[in-house]
Design a protein around this motif. Structure first.
Motif, short mmCIF file in Angstrom:
data_model
loop_
_atom_site.label_atom_id
_atom_site.label_comp_id
_atom_site.label_asym_id
_atom_site.label_seq_id
_atom_site.Cartn_x
_atom_site.Cartn_y
_atom_site.Cartn_z
N HIS A 164 26.34 55.17 -38.76
CA HIS A 164 27.17 54.85 -39.93
C HIS A 164 28.64 55.16 -39.66
O HIS A 164 29.38 55.55 -40.57
N SER A 165 29.02 55.00 -38.40
CA SER A 165 30.39 55.34 -38.02
C SER A 165 30.75 54.62 -36.73
O SER A 165 29.99 54.70 -35.75
N VAL A 166 31.90 53.97 -36.73
CA VAL A 166 32.38 53.33 -35.51
C VAL A 166 32.77 54.38 -34.48
O VAL A 166 32.52 54.24 -33.28
N THR A 167 33.36 55.48 -34.96
CA THR A 167 33.79 56.55 -34.05
C THR A 167 32.61 57.15 -33.31
O THR A 167 32.62 57.30 -32.08
N ALA A 168 31.54 57.49 -34.05
CA ALA A 168 30.35 58.07 -33.41
C ALA A 168 29.66 57.07 -32.49
O ALA A 168 29.16 57.42 -31.42
N ALA A 169 29.64 55.80 -32.90
CA ALA A 169 29.05 54.76 -32.06
C ALA A 169 29.81 54.63 -30.75
O ALA A 169 29.22 54.48 -29.68
N ALA A 170 31.15 54.69 -30.83
CA ALA A 170 31.99 54.58 -29.63
C ALA A 170 31.73 55.74 -28.69
O ALA A 170 31.66 55.57 -27.47
N GLU A 171 31.56 56.94 -29.25
CA GLU A 171 31.29 58.11 -28.41
C GLU A 171 29.94 57.98 -27.70
O GLU A 171 29.81 58.33 -26.52
N GLU A 172 28.94 57.49 -28.40
CA GLU A 172 27.62 57.32 -27.79
C GLU A 172 27.65 56.32 -26.66
O GLU A 172 27.01 56.51 -25.62
N LEU A 173 28.40 55.23 -26.84
CA LEU A 173 28.42 54.14 -25.86
C LEU A 173 29.51 54.30 -24.81
O LEU A 173 29.64 53.45 -23.92
N TYR A 174 30.30 55.37 -24.93
CA TYR A 174 31.42 55.59 -24.01
C TYR A 174 32.39 54.40 -24.02
O TYR A 174 32.84 53.93 -22.98
N LEU A 175 32.69 53.96 -25.24
CA LEU A 175 33.64 52.87 -25.43
C LEU A 175 34.71 53.32 -26.41
O LEU A 175 34.58 54.36 -27.08
#
Length: 299
Positions: free
Chosen positions: A23-34
């Protein structure tokens, strides 16, 4: 032909799933290293490719639409399938993996003792077994084939008949000493254990004794393993597939009642979806299974 529009890239789908999960672009980016901007761009490109709105933008937050919630269920399943297939390919590059859905008691009492022979003869093939009592959708479950009981009428599959079911009634020694049984009439009033999936089992057995059913009584169970233990404990008369009954009879834990090996209704089948017709590990397993079931049904 598959339409390119409905085949998004894995990067797009991973970005979408990560945003849905966190539910977060920031957390998604951290998971995917993007970067956040890359994740946002991938999600936007996915929406543009599909032509639907997956997220509503509200105060710098992405709120998933109903379409996104429904889409995530299938996408997560598809990603899991790809992930599992990749692991199996790396773990066994020279062979293949066969994922089989099995009936619990059949697997432990008949297939299990023979499976080592198959793996020894075909060292390049690995096996995954999971129990299933009910039919399922091969398109949404990660199985190459299933062993089931009944008729060869599973939609979307091919089937190979393994063997017909034949029935033998068994009781414990103590139960029989308290309730002598010389004729079918002696069973009147005695508890007869019933399996949920064998509605006509006792009717078939009595017909094989040239007798008729005189009412029904006793516990109803969903697995033969439970019925066997109940009979050993003296809770009633178990009606078992003959290949199971002979194991218990040979070990002296149960005694047969009247005629044995009575024809029942239904058979055991190996079934597989049409898409797995030419899958090499399954073809090998089918050929091996055909040889096993041509032998007497004993250990």
């Amino acid at each position: 032909m598959r339409q390119r529009r409905f085949l998004p890239s894995l990067s797009q789908l991973l970005a979408f799933e990560a945003v849905m999960q966190h539910h977060s672009v920031t957390a998604a980016a951290e998971e995917l290293y993007l970067t956040q901007s890359t994740v946002s761009r991938l999600v936007q490109s996915l929406e543009a490719q599909l032509g639907i709105t997956l997220f509503l933008r509200h105060r710098k937050k992405l709120v998933p639409t109903d379409a996104a919630i429904a889409y995530q269920v299938d996408i997560s399943r598809a990603i899991d399938i790809i992930h599992g297939a990749s692991i199996r390919a790396v773990a066994n590059p020279e062979g293949g993996t066969l994922s089989l859905a099995v009936l619990p008691t059949f697997a432990t009492r008949w297939l299990g003792p023979r499976l080592g022979r198959f793996l020894d003869e075909h060292p390049g093939i690995s096996m995954n077994l999971s129990t299933r009592l009910e039919r399922f959708n091969f398109e949404t479950e990660p199985f190459d084939a299933a062993i089931c009981f009944g008729d060869n009428d599973w939609p979307g599959t091919h089937g190979m008949k393994l063997f017909d079911e034949r029935l033998t009634a068994c009781v414990s020694t103590d139960f029989l000493s308290r309730n002598p049984i010389s004729t079918p009439a002696d069973m009147a009033g005695l508890p007869r254990l019933q399996l949920e999936s064998r509605k006509t089992g006792w009717e078939d057995w009595f017909a094989g004794q040239n007798a008729t059913v005189r009412g029904t009584s006793g516990m109803v169970m969903d697995q033969f393993s439970m019925m066997i233990q109940a009979a050993i404990s003296g809770l009633g008369i178990a009606l078992l597939p003959d290949y199971l009954a002979q194991n218990e009879i040979r070990e002296g834990r149960l005694q047969p009642v009247l005629k044995q090996n009575i024809p029942g209704q239904g058979a055991y089948w190996l079934v597989w979806p049409h898409s797995r017709d030419t899958y090499a590990p399954l073809s090998t397993f089918r050929a091996w299974f055909a040889l096993q079931t041509s032998e007497p049904l004993t250990d």
